[in-house]
Motif scaffolding. Structure first.
Motif, PDB file in Angstrom:
ATOM      1  N   GLY A  73       0.781  -1.250  -0.058  1.00  9.71           N
ATOM      2  CA  GLY A  73      -0.009  -0.057   0.038  1.00  9.71           C
ATOM      3  C   GLY A  73       0.703   1.469  -0.150  1.00  9.71           C
ATOM      4  N   SER A  74       1.971   1.318   0.165  1.00  6.79           N
ATOM      5  CA  SER A  74       3.023   2.374   0.194  1.00  6.79           C
ATOM      6  C   SER A  74       2.869   3.073  -1.343  1.00  6.79           C
ATOM      7  CB  SER A  74       4.418   1.900   0.598  1.00  6.79           C
ATOM      8  OG  SER A  74       4.470   1.543   1.952  1.00  6.79           O
ATOM      9  N   LYS A  75       3.019   4.455  -1.330  1.00  9.71           N
ATOM     10  CA  LYS A  75       2.893   4.824  -2.882  1.00  9.71           C
ATOM     11  C   LYS A  75       3.574   6.245  -2.785  1.00  9.71           C
ATOM     12  CE  LYS A  75      -1.950   6.449  -1.759  1.00  9.71           C
ATOM     13  NZ  LYS A  75      -3.358   6.390  -2.210  1.00  9.71           N
ATOM     14  N   LEU A  76       3.811   6.608  -4.160  1.00  8.75           N
ATOM     15  CA  LEU A  76       4.324   7.706  -4.611  1.00  8.75           C
ATOM     16  C   LEU A  76       3.235   8.449  -5.628  1.00  8.75           C
ATOM     17  CD1 LEU A  76       6.260  10.246  -4.333  1.00  8.75           C
ATOM     18  CD2 LEU A  76       7.562   8.951  -6.095  1.00  8.75           C
ATOM     19  N   GLU A  77       2.633   9.681  -5.377  1.00  2.94           N
ATOM     20  CA  GLU A  77       2.158  10.122  -6.405  1.00  2.94           C
ATOM     21  C   GLU A  77       2.650  11.456  -6.750  1.00  2.94           C
ATOM     22  OE1 GLU A  77      -2.395   8.364  -5.095  1.00  2.94           O
ATOM     23  OE2 GLU A  77      -1.922  10.416  -4.276  1.00  2.94           O
ATOM     24  N   VAL A  78       2.694  11.716  -8.036  1.00  2.00           N
ATOM     25  CA  VAL A  78       3.466  13.071  -8.602  1.00  2.00           C
ATOM     26  C   VAL A  78       2.478  13.630  -9.741  1.00  2.00           C
ATOM     27  CG1 VAL A  78       5.386  14.165  -9.657  1.00  2.00           C
ATOM     28  CG2 VAL A  78       5.499  12.275  -7.912  1.00  2.00           C
ATOM     29  N   GLY A  79       2.170  14.986  -9.788  1.00  2.79           N
ATOM     30  CA  GLY A  79       1.354  15.792 -10.607  1.00  2.79           C
ATOM     31  C   GLY A  79       0.244  16.407 -10.015  1.00  2.79           C
TER      32      GLY A  79
END
Length: 301
Positions: free
Chosen positions: A97-103
């Motif tokens: 479930g760890s995540k990185l979101e960019v934008g």
């Protein structure tokens, strides 16, 4: 507006031609009757295309009507109908479930709290979520200033938004969140505690304090599922108090009602023969006025 109208058919064509591209969409219509203005008819269209490149990488968009950060409704009698791309971002997520979101990302990582920023909104920047054995750590940095949906993707970028949050569980029934935010030249501390026993109503208490202005917002809520005619009805009721000096963040919250004391109750349900069609009814009572909203929502998936 033109840019958005060109984007929509391209995304929908991709939905039809690629197995890895899906969309979650809905159309809502409602009557909005407030004691201090004439009754009005409104509609809302939301389209959420998602494209998965692999098990880890994906692209996401959010296209919706409405011209404000906190609302995606257009008024039927208005000539200035709006539909815009509000979010467009890449996500890298691993199995835990760890995540990185960019934008241009959502202003939330999962469930939207009453004091959290509106689920219709956006933040230009990046979010990192690290799952631990005891909970989740979230860090967001970015820009949040221009609140017009037409400018969600194109407004000037100023590094003026910061959020840190830790969420965890005490046991199967009790969960909590602790967080700090900086936006609109103000600093905020936020906390939430939630009690959700199996098979019974959940209860939550939320507090967010503007440490710069010395003003607070409090929300107490309860969520219960009812059964009627073989259908499940969700009943959500909440009380809120927002201090008069709380500032610009107040009306960007998911369940903002009004400054001062306010109370709201909302019922949502479906139809036995039409599984994609739902209904809702909401009553809001403020210190000096009231508001009634009645409507239907159609799942377009």
């Amino acid at each position: 507006m033109i840019r958005t109208l060109l984007t929509i058919p391209l995304l929908l064509c991709a939905v039809a031609s690629h197995a890895q591209l899906a969309h979650d969409s809905d159309l809502s219509v409602r009557l909005d009757d407030s004691s201090d203005r004439d009754i009005r008819g409104q509609y809302r269209l939301r389209i959420r295309p998602d494209y998965s490149f692999s098990d880890n990488w994906s692209m996401h968009a959010f296209i919706a009507t409405g011209d404000e950060f906190e609302s995606a409704y257009n008024t039927i009698d208005d000539s200035d109908d709006q539909i815009n791309v509000r979010r467009l971002f890449a996500r890298y997520q691993v199995a835990n479930g760890s995540k990185l979101e960019v934008g241009v990302i959502p202003p939330f990582k999962g469930r939207v709290s009453s004091t959290g920023l509106s689920k219709e909104g956006w933040i230009r920047g990046a979010r990192g979520v690290w799952m631990t054995r005891s909970g989740a750590v979230e860090l967001v940095i970015g820009s949040l200033d221009d609140l017009r949906s037409s400018e969600a993707l194109t407004a000037d970028f100023d590094l003026d938004y910061f959020e840190f949050e830790y969420s965890g569980r005490l046991n199967e029934e009790w969960s909590f969140e602790l967080g700090a935010e900086r936006m609109f030249d103000s600093r905020f501390l936020r906390t939430e505690i939630r009690y959700a026993p199996a098979g019974s109503a959940s209860i939550a208490g939320e507090l967010i304090h503007n440490t710069t202005e010395g003003s607070s917002k409090v929300v107490l809520s309860t969520l219960r599922e009812l059964s009627w005619s073989a259908q499940t009805i969700e009943w959500f009721t909440y009380y809120s108090y927002t201090g008069p000096d709380f500032g610009r963040r107040a009306d960007l919250a998911e369940d903002f009602l009004e400054f001062g004391h306010a109370l709201a109750t909302k019922l949502e349900g479906g139809f036995k023969r039409f599984d994609r069609l739902g209904w809702f009814a909401e009553l809001e009572v403020y210190e000096n006025r009231s508001r009634l909203k009645l409507g239907f929502e159609l799942d377009l998936r």
